[in-house]
Design an enzyme around this catalytic site. Structure first.
Site, mmCIF file in Angstrom:
data_model
loop_
_atom_site.group_PDB
_atom_site.id
_atom_site.type_symbol
_atom_site.label_atom_id
_atom_site.label_comp_id
_atom_site.label_asym_id
_atom_site.label_seq_id
_atom_site.Cartn_x
_atom_site.Cartn_y
_atom_site.Cartn_z
ATOM 1 N N ARG A 55 0.870 -1.189 0.000
ATOM 2 C CA ARG A 55 0.000 0.000 0.000
ATOM 3 C C ARG A 55 0.894 1.222 0.000
ATOM 4 O O ARG A 55 1.825 1.320 0.800
ATOM 5 C CB ARG A 55 -0.977 -0.018 1.173
ATOM 6 C CG ARG A 55 -0.433 0.440 2.497
ATOM 7 C CD ARG A 55 -1.484 0.601 3.577
ATOM 8 N NE ARG A 55 -1.038 0.055 4.842
ATOM 9 C CZ ARG A 55 -0.153 0.615 5.646
ATOM 10 N NH1 ARG A 55 0.404 1.771 5.346
ATOM 11 N NH2 ARG A 55 0.200 0.034 6.780
ATOM 12 N N HIS A 111 -2.024 3.500 6.457
ATOM 13 C CA HIS A 111 -2.930 2.382 6.742
ATOM 14 C C HIS A 111 -4.372 2.861 6.650
ATOM 15 O O HIS A 111 -5.194 2.288 5.959
ATOM 16 C CB HIS A 111 -2.638 1.821 8.132
ATOM 17 C CG HIS A 111 -3.701 0.910 8.629
ATOM 18 N ND1 HIS A 111 -3.916 -0.341 8.100
ATOM 19 C CD2 HIS A 111 -4.652 1.079 9.592
ATOM 20 C CE1 HIS A 111 -4.935 -0.908 8.721
ATOM 21 N NE2 HIS A 111 -5.395 -0.070 9.619
ATOM 22 N N TYR A 142 7.038 4.343 10.302
ATOM 23 C CA TYR A 142 7.528 2.962 10.262
ATOM 24 C C TYR A 142 8.034 2.518 8.889
ATOM 25 O O TYR A 142 8.401 1.368 8.722
ATOM 26 C CB TYR A 142 6.436 1.996 10.760
ATOM 27 C CG TYR A 142 5.096 2.155 10.067
ATOM 28 C CD1 TYR A 142 4.854 1.541 8.842
ATOM 29 C CD2 TYR A 142 4.083 2.925 10.632
ATOM 30 C CE1 TYR A 142 3.635 1.691 8.199
ATOM 31 C CE2 TYR A 142 2.856 3.077 9.999
ATOM 32 C CZ TYR A 142 2.641 2.458 8.792
ATOM 33 O OH TYR A 142 1.437 2.617 8.151
HETATM 34 C C1 TPP Z 1 -9.340 -8.218 15.711
HETATM 35 C C2 TPP Z 1 -8.752 -6.900 15.333
HETATM 36 N N1 TPP Z 1 -7.681 -6.449 15.974
HETATM 37 C C3 TPP Z 1 -7.157 -5.248 15.672
HETATM 38 C C4 TPP Z 1 -7.705 -4.472 14.701
HETATM 39 C C5 TPP Z 1 -7.121 -3.086 14.385
HETATM 40 N N2 TPP Z 1 -6.514 -3.116 13.066
HETATM 41 C C6 TPP Z 1 -7.191 -2.684 11.989
HETATM 42 S S1 TPP Z 1 -6.357 -2.951 10.576
HETATM 43 C C7 TPP Z 1 -5.053 -3.631 11.387
HETATM 44 C C8 TPP Z 1 -3.883 -4.148 10.615
HETATM 45 C C9 TPP Z 1 -4.301 -5.144 9.584
HETATM 46 O O1 TPP Z 1 -3.219 -5.540 8.837
HETATM 47 P P1 TPP Z 1 -3.379 -6.517 7.602
HETATM 48 O O2 TPP Z 1 -4.144 -7.723 8.023
HETATM 49 O O3 TPP Z 1 -2.030 -6.752 7.034
HETATM 50 O O4 TPP Z 1 -4.299 -5.748 6.557
HETATM 51 P P2 TPP Z 1 -3.987 -4.386 5.807
HETATM 52 O O5 TPP Z 1 -4.552 -3.284 6.638
HETATM 53 O O6 TPP Z 1 -2.529 -4.275 5.614
HETATM 54 O O7 TPP Z 1 -4.742 -4.482 4.515
HETATM 55 C C10 TPP Z 1 -5.276 -3.625 12.756
HETATM 56 C C11 TPP Z 1 -4.325 -4.106 13.770
HETATM 57 C C12 TPP Z 1 -8.839 -4.973 14.050
HETATM 58 N N3 TPP Z 1 -9.478 -4.304 13.106
HETATM 59 N N4 TPP Z 1 -9.337 -6.188 14.386
#
Ligand code: TPP
Ligand code: TPP
Ligand code: MG
Ligand code: MG
Lengths: 396, 326, 396, 326
Positions: free
Chosen positions: A282, A286, A295
């Protein structure tokens, strides 16, 4: 996805061996082999090997390119809207267009898509309007009132939870003898959650027609992929469930399409689930609440921009004489107009009064007495408040 | 009509619902080949086959999460969680999804799912096999919470729950599974959700209970009548959400005295909600503070000390006396 | 584990390749190889290969055999007690003695053991008394008041949850620079839970000194291993976390010891976690509340009894001239006496009055007012009830 | 003394506790390099290094479960769960283990663990980012539940929680994270658990609130005084479990009128428990039913409708008037 496409040609067979497993009975030895990083379209727009090219017609490739342009246009506009306070927190997708477009395009019309929160393009290609997407991110629940005929499930915010829904849905279809597969999106971070594990395990045991599509964009918010798991690839996690896993260049729409199409056909043929790891990135934060400079280095981001999914397909199309600068300009202008229209419609809806009943209405099929009581009390309060304010204004 | 135990009524209810609607499927740990650790699903695999009576891997979030997907597809899954104490691994799927998908999609999708779990103490079991966690689910908007106390209601409420368009947490009082038999009609009938049952008429005091505490309440009511000449009306809630407030109000308006019995720990239990509602709406009818009889705010002991922990008729009678002599 | 043993000789090196991973950079190809079913001691008491024999002294092998006899004796006695209503539901271990004894014996004294509910033998070898075990299964909470110096954690009933505790504990030790490893026990069913996944993933990322010891006894209550996951082995699940996994004959105490010892040494040397799958079988019911005839055939059970862990070691010891019929008889008698003594002590404790304060005492370091109030109310009620009963008896 | 926001007070509290005791370690998602999504752990990685400020994989059960292991070992882990709505995946580890290990082992092991989570609405967030789930934890014996409402208390309560030998669920009102600044002493101090704070003296009515509802309550109290001349005493609970009953009782005995404000949905919320306790112990002091102001029994809306959902000073004032004019 409304565009027609030649079914016969679309039939993708992955000629390279992506995943192989073998047992030597005599030695009692299990061997698994995984092809890392399957690529067809190089960064410079040339093909790794002509024979790998998926059976997509020229018009289809152009249409896919247009979708990526639309998505990037939408993304930039949504970001701007957020900065202006016209929508809420927003999760941009720029950089991940090929992963989403290539995979969503590989589905059959009757298949269902289970998104997480960043699949704006995949959802749009399956028929959800930009307007509804804007409504959702603008804090209007109606954004997730998925129209009938749009085979997309609601956004799941809790990471990896939606994988189980996709498995259950596909499993139900299989039980009923319906020819429906499901695809579910999640990130590299999502592979660490317990629900990822349970979903792949159930899918394996019950051989549900489910495609687990992981967009490995290298980060879960700030946590880099290498700190998410010690596994060398995410695709190899499939081995834990006796499944096939493949790793694909997620910025290469041909490779993504081809691998996903293979998994979709396998699912429809009763071959069960597949785990796909699409290597992508990306470009932006985020979400709009995030700041990636904390980061990631600028260099890293720039490096990934060299592998841009749009640029790559454009170079290919141009190389084939299928696309030129004028078309390029027009495509962006059309996309801008399309998105602008959606924004306008969103603003119109956003300006509408909403009845507080909306808060209560969808908790149950029928509103129970306690909710009716609470709703009545809220209405009563709002009436009292309005009256009081009128009085105050009268006095003033 | 057959004389059935409560667990046989579960079995009969499942069988009846499955015969009437081929969208009803069961899934859970050991429910198929084994017939369930309490034999609640005995014989169903044989009748309906492995596509409708599904032995799952050992994963509660997986069971509930996939059942949600099935329900959204249009099936009517009934998920069994083997014991009350093993609901927590499925908590996220229950509260974050089952309870919210109708809301989230503005009615476009909904989750006609029943989650069955044996609950409560009284069988001197190992840890995590004796909990009464109904308050967690009653505090979660979007769920219905149903707890029968006898075989007749069990069958009728279970069938109604399976046909309900929304997710239902269905707690079965395991200490009553084989405690007694009762006439249970053959074939199809429903006991509607959201309707309490006046289990015993009375005029001096209203005694509210649910599930495993209903027989305890009835025993205490008998004793109060016999020993003190106090006429106790016993209300068996049957459904905690949505609550049958009408039946409660009618009784409390009549008696002016209330005792609530709950097997769960005191703080934040459903008894507190009942007291709060009575405070909200009926305070002026009260002639004494509502008495609550609950377990203490501790983990339920292993077998040997359980009797001290669980509310018994003696403690309920004591509360009745307090309310009457206030 | 109080017995001394020669450290130098105990150093186990697994000469066979149990797990191998390889990357071919040029081809971008990952390969994993897993040796299925590592065995040293055959069912007839002979060795597969002399050179594989672990460095255990004769006395140590005899001591291990004695432990297995003790365990089977305890198990049979506990079953009888349950049938007589003298303890509650009980989970028998018979059939799994080698898996438990071989692994527990491989630990260093300072290591910690995290059991599930069936590890009576492993816990006993680490110093928990039969009396305390009987108390626990008899419904006396004091059974789990683990004595200081006994490096065993409390029984975890919720499947697979204890894996995370073992990881956290080992991780804390590592952070503090303490030379402590942990071993955690779970079943084949346990591998399906989300906590299994999260635990192995954390262990991999943080390289905690943890041994994940899976007793694959072929069933999770009634659900056979093949329906638990589509993976061909449970050991291969390690690949999902970038870890090493091995599959071992769990009824072969030499193989179990050797593999576990290798993992323990690796853990202490900073080499991180290992997943061990020990293939074994429980002869009896899942617990006394279960009835295995509902899901297993008599033939299957009989077949497994041919692979009995005790018989096999006895045959070996006899073959070596280390054991004879007289010793055998005496060993069983001694075990019976030892267990009988434990039962007697258990009965003595069980007969003791228990103060209801026990229910309240251990919720917090200090009892808060509401618990004191509830305790006082309970005492008051019990006093009233006693008085009332006295009165009634007086009247009668 | 520095003027700090509430989230800065969290940071200061963590830093202070970590400096004083090297057994204090932090773990959670994005708490290290990123400094936490709300910047609550900003700078701590730099000061204490990656062994004490640990970015974990994305797995809440993993975070809490390993933290339990650490706590049993003798560390003092502080686990961050990124948002209230992501506590459910850790629910099993919290209720089945953190809350019970002391009990299970008869005091041989214990779990000095703090689980921090931002909670509550008011920031127009996405789904699962605005919940008020305190009642689940208050109903779980073995846990302590702490919810500060201002920077001073936040730092002192957090330090006290970290030093507490038992597991503490520490909810931080995210809408107050940056709402105002307050003087916060430098260095070490504790605000003891189990002690409420009289946030405003008054004589006519007792208004009970916690966390994010405290400023709402204070505003309503001001308005009641100004507009109606009603003198409202505001109690900020600070700790839900163990509750400071003494402070509540003293106030209610004086005023005879009570309003409870809670951000969570009505049914089974902690307000119900307070009403039940008042019923148990102080009914005769009441001159009017206790009024409760809560959110309705629905999911909290996305941004646009949030204002209608969350209790505001107007609704609290209305409840005060109801109680006063009863
Ligand atoms: C169960 C849960 N824990 C924490 C979060 C907070 N959170 C939202 S997105 C994220 C990171 C997700 O990373 P990834 O799975 O790599 O997806 P990306 O955002 O990179 O598409 C976090 C920790 C959440 N939405 N759900
Ligand atoms: C979370 C959870 N779900 C369900 C149960 C009920 N249960 C107890 S043991 C068991 C089967 C466990 O099988 P396995 O992991 O293979 O261990 P084994 O008993 O064979 O040693 C089940 C389902 C439980 N204890 N915990
Ligand atoms: Mg990511
Ligand atoms: Mg097993």
């Amino acid at each position: 996805m409304a565009k027609a496409r030649s079914k016969a040609k679309a039939k993708a067979e992955v000629e390279v061996e992506l995943f192989r497993k073998h047992k030597d009975e005599k030695k009692g030895l299990w061997t698994w082999q995984l092809k890392e990083f399957f690529q067809i379209l190089r960064e410079d727009g040339t093909l790794v090997d002509e024979r790998l090219k998926p059976p997509l017609r020229d018009e289809e490739l152009i249409e896919l390119y247009r979708w990526m342009i639309r998505a990037r246009t939408y993304d930039e506009r949504a970001l701007a809207l957020q900065r202006q306070g016209r929508i809420g927190t927003y999760a941009p997708l720029s950089g991940q267009e090929a992963a989403q477009a290539g995979s969503a395009y590989a589905l059959e019309p009757q298949d269902w898509l289970f998104p997480s929160y960043r699949e704006h393009l995949a959802m749009a290609m399956r028929g959800l309007s930009w307007v509804q997407l804007l409504m959702y991110w603008g804090g209007l629940e109606d954004g997730m009132r998925i129209p009938e005929g749009v085979n997309v499930f609601t956004v799941s915010i809790p990471i990896a939870t939606q994988l189980l829904h996709a498995v259950g849905y596909a499993w139900a279809a299989k039980m009923r003898g319906d020819d429906v597969a499901t695809i579910v999106y999640f990130g590299d971070g999502g592979t660490s959650e317990g629900d990822f594990h349970e979903a792949l395990n159930f899918a394996g045991v019950f051989q549900t027609p489910t495609i687990f599509f992981c967009q490995n964009n290298q980060y879960a918010i700030s946590v880099p992929r290498t700190r998410q798991t010690r596994a060398e690839t995410l695709a190899q996690k499939a081995i834990a469930y006796g499944l096939e896993g493949v790793q694909v260049d997620g910025n290469d729409i041909m490779a993504v399409y081809k691998v996903t199409r293979w998994a979709v056909e396998k699912a429809h043929a009763g071959g069960g689930p597949t785990l796909i790891e699409a290597i992508t990135y990306r470009y932006g934060h985020h979400t709009t609440a995030d700041d990636w400079t904390r980061y990631r280095s600028k260099e890293e981001v720039e490096e990934w921009k060299q592998r841009d999914p749009l640029k790559r397909l454009r170079l290919y199309l141009e190389g084939q004489g299928l696309w030129d600068e004028a078309q390029e300009q027009r495509a962006w202008e059309e996309a801008k107009a399309e998105v602008a229209e959606a924004v306008q419609e969103y603003e119109r809806i956003r300006a509408q009064e909403r009845d507080v009943e909306e808060i209560f209405k969808y908790m149950y099929a029928e509103m129970p007495w306690h909710l009716r009581e609470e709703l009545e009390d809220l209405r009563q309060y709002l009436r009292e408040r309005a009256r009081e304010r009128e009085l105050e204004e009268g006095e003033a | 009509m057959a004389q059935l135990t409560l667990v046989q009524a579960v079995n009969d209810g499942l069988r009846t619902a499955m015969r009437a609607d081929d969208r009803v499927v069961l899934l859970g740990e050991d429910i198929g080949v084994d017939g369930g650790v309490f034999r609640a699903t005995e014989g169903l695999l044989q009748e309906f086959g492995p596509d409708r009576v599904i032995d799952t891997p050992l994963a509660e979030s997986g069971i509930v999460g996939t059942a949600i997907g099935m329900a959204v597809y249009g099936l009517r899954p009934v998920a069994e969680i083997q014991f009350d104490g093993f609901l927590p691994p499925a908590f996220d799927q229950i509260v974050s999804h089952a309870a919210r998908i109708r809301w989230r999609s503005r009615g476009r999708f909904h989750v006609p799912l029943v989650i069955r779990a044996p609950y409560g103490g009284g069988i001197r079991a190992l840890e995590h096999h004796s909990e009464s966690p109904e308050a967690y689910y009653a505090h979660t908007p979007g769920l219905k919470v149903v707890i029968p106390s006898n075989p007749y209601d069990t069958k009728g409420l279970l069938i109604a729950s399976i046909r309900d368009p929304d997710p239902v947490i269905f707690f079965e009082p395991k200490r009553l599974y084989r405690a007694f038999r009762e006439e249970v009609p053959e074939g199809d009938y429903e006991v509607p959700l959201g309707k309490a049952r006046v289990a015993r008429d009375g005029s001096d005091l209203t005694l509210i209970a649910w599930g495993s505490m209903v027989p305890v309440a009835l025993q205490a009511a008998e004793e109060a009548e016999e020993r003190d000449g106090v006429s106790v009306e016993v209300i068996d809630l049957r459904t905690l959400v949505p609550l049958d407030w009408g039946t409660i109000a009618q009784s409390v308006e009549k008696t002016g005295r209330v005792v609530v019995v709950q097997e769960a720990p005191r703080t934040g239990g459903f008894a507190s909600e009942l007291i709060a509602l009575i405070n909200d709406k009926l305070l002026l009818y009260l002639e004494a503070p509502v008495q609550r009889v609950t377990a203490p705010d501790t983990v339920i002991p292993l077998g040997r000390m359980e009797d001290y922990y669980l509310p018994d008729a003696g403690r309920v009678l004591r509360a009745i006396r307090k309310a009457v002599t206030f």
